[in-house]
Design an enzyme around this catalytic site. Structure first.
Site, short mmCIF file in Angstrom:
data_model
loop_
_atom_site.label_atom_id
_atom_site.label_comp_id
_atom_site.label_asym_id
_atom_site.label_seq_id
_atom_site.Cartn_x
_atom_site.Cartn_y
_atom_site.Cartn_z
CG HIS A 209 -1.91 -1.15 1.20
ND1 HIS A 209 -2.71 -1.51 0.14
CD2 HIS A 209 -2.15 -2.07 2.18
CE1 HIS A 209 -3.41 -2.59 0.45
NE2 HIS A 209 -3.08 -2.96 1.68
CG ASP B 83 -5.34 -6.09 0.03
OD1 ASP B 83 -5.32 -6.98 0.89
OD2 ASP B 83 -5.33 -4.88 0.32
#
Length: 467
Positions: A288, A339
């Site tokens: 991220h 994810d």
């Protein structure tokens, strides 16, 4: 393994599209030879119409999050919003965020058993194979029974994931995750007890006992986040990875709240804290990396740490758009992950990284299609410990995915622009073939090992979803 010869109508080799390419696999599952411009397929060769790419690497996965798809969107719609915070046309609903989404995720995590997790992960990894993914980085932290008691086999959950990947025909790097606290200085919440080994030394001892064959499965380490691993225990995880020359992944600055809490507790950002404890280096992947300072970017880039962007999840959770352009300019390779599996489509992740940046900046052309494909292939594999994958080149693993160039999404574009078509027009629905170690796992859009992937997903999700 029986050697196989493939004839690719077009293949993406060293950043360019080549015509009529013969790709020969060896008994060890590697590429033995690559020969472009072979107009007639050799006898016995398997034809691969379309554009053949190196297999795609999904660098960040939480397999059980697949059970949340759709459910979390419906739940958000039903939550009351405080007066004055509604938006036109949606009534009065509560503001939603990563933190409200996390509550739903915890409920599903409590329903996992090794058997259920195997069934779910097998179906999810089969869905990945259908999307052209040949290797997954599984960020794994559901280690123990609800309440925190170990299973009789302490790595039963991790073993289930490794076995699931084998059954689905793809490679896996099990990123065994250290997760010890609910926040800076706070003990785990009851729902987090099954994630925790108690301390980093106990985590290291358990993780050291994970068994893999090195062919379809490898092991790496993960720091869940700086809020979940006390600062004084970070070095234990770093040392474990260093001793094994293993990948080290970490959720980094996904939420502003994490940054603010870290600054209050340690007087520095999460990136600075990781740097202070030796956790940034070329085998590190920051997942991220959304909310960074300029100094953070210099630290990550200067360490040559990879950054894994997960755009479909980051936008689904309203996390924000990370500074991927600045990070790459600072020296960080980029990789991609699905994810939470809001969708499983690495082509969409690649496309979203560029298109999100266009929205933020009002400019186009931050990455070429070739650069985005490199993030989805070679650099993604490298950050998972598979530096011998991600290229169509002799000696590399014979992992391939073929994208149709004649679907309603891709038809009409010149073949020489096949890479641009794949990234900016194609989707997971255009994957026709997936090959792993020279073995045909998906043929003409059909999984060869899991016959009914949709049915397997439906059954496995029903078993773990909380009503």
């Amino acid at each position: 393994m029986t050697p196989q010869t493939y004839w690719a109508e077009y293949a993406w080799i060293d950043g360019r599209v080549e015509d009529e390419v013969v790709i020969e696999s060896a008994p060890d599952g590697r590429i033995a030879a690559v020969r472009p411009s072979v107009e007639t397929p050799p006898a016995g060769a398997v034809r691969l119409p379309g554009l053949t790419l190196p297999g795609l690497a999904n660098a960040h996965s939480h397999a059980f999050h697949r059970a949340l798809r759709g459910t979390v969107q419906a739940q958000y719609a039903a939550v009351p919003r405080p007066p004055g915070q509604g938006t036109a046309g949606d009534g009065e609903r509560a503001p939603d965020s990563f933190w409200t989404w996390r509550e739903v995720m915890y409920a599903v995590a409590q329903n996992l058993t090794p058997e259920r997790y195997f069934d779910l992960a097998r179906a999810v990894y089969a869905e990945m194979a259908l999307a052209g993914i040949t290797c997954v980085g599984e960020f794994h932290y559901v280690h123990h029974q609800p309440g925190g008691a170990p299973y009789g086999e302490p790595n039963a959950m991790g073993d289930a994931l490794i076995a699931a990947a084998a059954d689905a025909g793809i490679r896996i790097t099990l990123l065994d995750t250290c997760y010890l606290s609910s926040g800076f200085g706070a003990a785990p919440e009851p729902r987090q007890l099954r994630f925790s080994d108690g301390d980093a030394d106990a985590w290291a001892a358990r993780a050291a006992a994970i068994k893999t064959d090195g062919d379809h499965a490898r092991v790496g380490a993960a720091i869940h986040s700086v809020r979940a691993v006390p600062a004084e225990q970070l070095a234990t995880v770093v040392r474990w990875a260093d001793e094994r020359h293993a990948p080290l992944h970490v959720h980094l600055s996904e939420q502003p709240a994490e940054n603010e809490a870290c600054l209050r507790t340690h007087g520095r950002t999460p990136t600075q804290l990781l740097a202070d404890h030796g956790a940034l280096g070329p085998r590190t992947t920051a997942v991220h990396a959304t909310h960074l300072t300029d100094q953070d970017i210099r630290l990550i880039g200067g360490a040559s740490a990879t950054v894994c962007m997960c755009p479909t999840t980051e936008r689904d959770l309203a996390d924000g758009i990370g500074p991927a352009v600045q990070l790459q300019r600072a020296g960080s390779p980029l990789s991609l992950g699905s994810d939470s599996h809001a969708v499983i489509d690495l082509l969409e992740e690649a496309r979203a990284m560029e298109l999100d940046e266009r929205l933020r900046t009002g400019a186009r052309g931050h990455w070429t299609a070739a650069e985005l494909l490199r993030a989805a292939t070679e650099d993604g594999h490298a950050c998972l410990g598979w530096s011998d994958a991600g290229r169509i080149e002799p000696g590399y693993l014979a992992d391939l995915t073929t994208i149709a160039l004649d679907s309603v999404r891709t038809a009409g574009t010149p073949a020489r622009l096949g890479a641009e078509t794949a990234v900016f027009a194609a989707s997971n629905a255009d994957v026709r073939h997936t090959v792993v170690a020279g073995r045909h796992i998906v043929r003409n859009g059909h999984h060869q090992l899991v016959q009914d992937v949709a049915g397997a997903l439906a059954d496995a999700i029903a078993a773990v979803r909380t009503p």
